[in-house]
Design an enzyme around this catalytic site. Sequence first.
Site, short mmCIF file in Angstrom:
data_model
loop_
_atom_site.label_atom_id
_atom_site.label_comp_id
_atom_site.label_asym_id
_atom_site.label_seq_id
_atom_site.Cartn_x
_atom_site.Cartn_y
_atom_site.Cartn_z
N SER A 162 4.15 -92.79 -1.92
CA SER A 162 3.82 -92.54 -0.52
C SER A 162 4.56 -93.43 0.47
O SER A 162 4.54 -93.16 1.67
CB SER A 162 2.30 -92.69 -0.30
OG SER A 162 1.60 -91.63 -0.90
N LYS B 11 6.92 -91.62 2.77
CA LYS B 11 6.46 -90.73 3.85
C LYS B 11 6.96 -91.11 5.24
O LYS B 11 7.39 -90.23 6.00
CB LYS B 11 4.92 -90.67 3.84
CG LYS B 11 4.33 -90.00 2.60
CD LYS B 11 2.81 -90.15 2.57
CE LYS B 11 2.19 -89.51 1.35
NZ LYS B 11 0.73 -89.73 1.29
N TYR C 147 8.41 -82.39 -2.46
CA TYR C 147 7.58 -83.57 -2.20
C TYR C 147 7.45 -84.43 -3.46
O TYR C 147 7.55 -85.66 -3.39
CB TYR C 147 6.21 -83.13 -1.70
CG TYR C 147 5.22 -84.25 -1.55
CD1 TYR C 147 5.36 -85.20 -0.54
CD2 TYR C 147 4.13 -84.36 -2.41
CE1 TYR C 147 4.46 -86.23 -0.40
CE2 TYR C 147 3.21 -85.39 -2.27
CZ TYR C 147 3.38 -86.33 -1.27
OH TYR C 147 2.49 -87.36 -1.14
N TYR D 36 -4.24 -95.31 5.44
CA TYR D 36 -5.29 -94.31 5.21
C TYR D 36 -6.63 -94.75 5.80
O TYR D 36 -6.69 -95.17 6.94
CB TYR D 36 -5.40 -93.99 3.71
CG TYR D 36 -4.10 -93.62 3.07
CD1 TYR D 36 -3.33 -92.57 3.57
CD2 TYR D 36 -3.61 -94.31 1.97
CE1 TYR D 36 -2.12 -92.21 2.98
CE2 TYR D 36 -2.41 -93.97 1.38
CZ TYR D 36 -1.67 -92.93 1.90
OH TYR D 36 -0.48 -92.58 1.32
N VAL E 107 1.06 -95.63 -4.38
CA VAL E 107 0.27 -95.84 -5.60
C VAL E 107 1.08 -96.41 -6.77
O VAL E 107 0.51 -96.75 -7.80
CB VAL E 107 -0.45 -94.55 -6.04
CG1 VAL E 107 -1.49 -94.14 -5.02
CG2 VAL E 107 0.54 -93.44 -6.33
#
Length: 444
Positions: A66, A69, A191, A243, A261
């Site tokens: 992530s 992103k 992705y 988040y 992660v």
Amino acid sequence: MNAAEAVTDALRELHTRFGGLRDGRLADYIPQLALADPDAFGLALISMDGHRYSTGDVEVPFTAQSVSKPFVYALALSTLGLDEVGRWVGAEPSGEAFNAISLEPGTGRPANAMVNAGAIVTTALVPDTRDAPRFDRILDFLSRFAGRRLDVDEQVYASEALTGDRNRALAYFIRSAGPLPVDPVAAVETYFRQCAVRVTALDLAAMAATLANGGVQPVTGDAVVPEPVAAHVLAVMATCGMYNASGDWLLRVGLPAKSGVSGGLIAAGPARFGLAAYSPLLDPAGTSVRGRRALGALSERFGLHLMHNPALAGSTVTLVTTADDLPSAPAGERERARRERVAVVAAQGALDFTAAERVLFALDESGPENTVAVVLDLRRVTDIDTAARTMLNGGLARLMAGGRRTAVVDPAGRLAGQDVTAGAPRRFVSREDAVDWCAPGRTG
């Protein structure tokens, strides 16, 4: 010994302090990530001048996950513009986990580009042509941020593709609501490959530093994105990058950040630095336990919180020379020969962490190799905060330990503090007295 190594010393101290933590667990919903070394831990910092500081496992490769992103979001913004991207994905904190279904009522837009739903849409917005396939554009873009050619960990990609049904379901759900501009399967497969791009902690620090530097890669000088795009990305990172822990992170650490992660974690100090940590043991929010603790401690120790008032960038170091080139240098050949072995660095303004790093680097770069002494002139410095004082005293101590005679022109006594030891540099009121004391062959 180099003065700027005081920055590395701070990173080493944090690495030692938090390296023994055993809290957290490896990500196992992607089987390949569960094979990571739980003891791996690295910290890296890159300044706006491209100076690199690191400790620990900073060259161990892992996948971006992530952390990719924000950079793909930057690619979409650069290509389509803020308004067009905003038609498809929002910019509001979701307050939910990374894989939650966070869609705006009425439009079906994902809440932001940092959660999985929004990231899938953002990836789908990247143009896909025969001459420039979508993923090739993404990989090229990530590589420019890192300053070197990146590649894909095919084993991790295969592992994600095998177990990524929730992300596929997210894509189909978004498509059913309207705002997915391409086939769901194609969007998710790209992705997955994006998340499997292989990086190191040093790569991530360079990528974060590029955003902090207004889109210019500080090591290569490549203008990767326009400054407004970098600012927009940092804004979304600040409010959404962690988040459902984004608010607490911004309150306590105060830096735009993004976690992944695989154990990667980046943070950016606008116009100051890029930070990265790697340690694969994760907390319940999916953030590196050691990385979060280390970056939080670094922010607190050096006053890096965004809401603090930093020193003006680029206004700190005003002079780097040798004493024989000073206007006050005597004309005699013998005296000039004495002074050419004394380096002189002058600073001005209020000194914080960022400014102190610039001064330390200037001390290391000052004068030719035959200089035996250094004078740090602080007469035009108006304030030195606690973090900068600690760094400067530590850097000067390193120079002295390396055998260089060291003096400080500090008539206001701003560098003095409780961290100053008996071995601190000699303090002078005038630069001429400091130079004369440092110069080889002095009398008296």
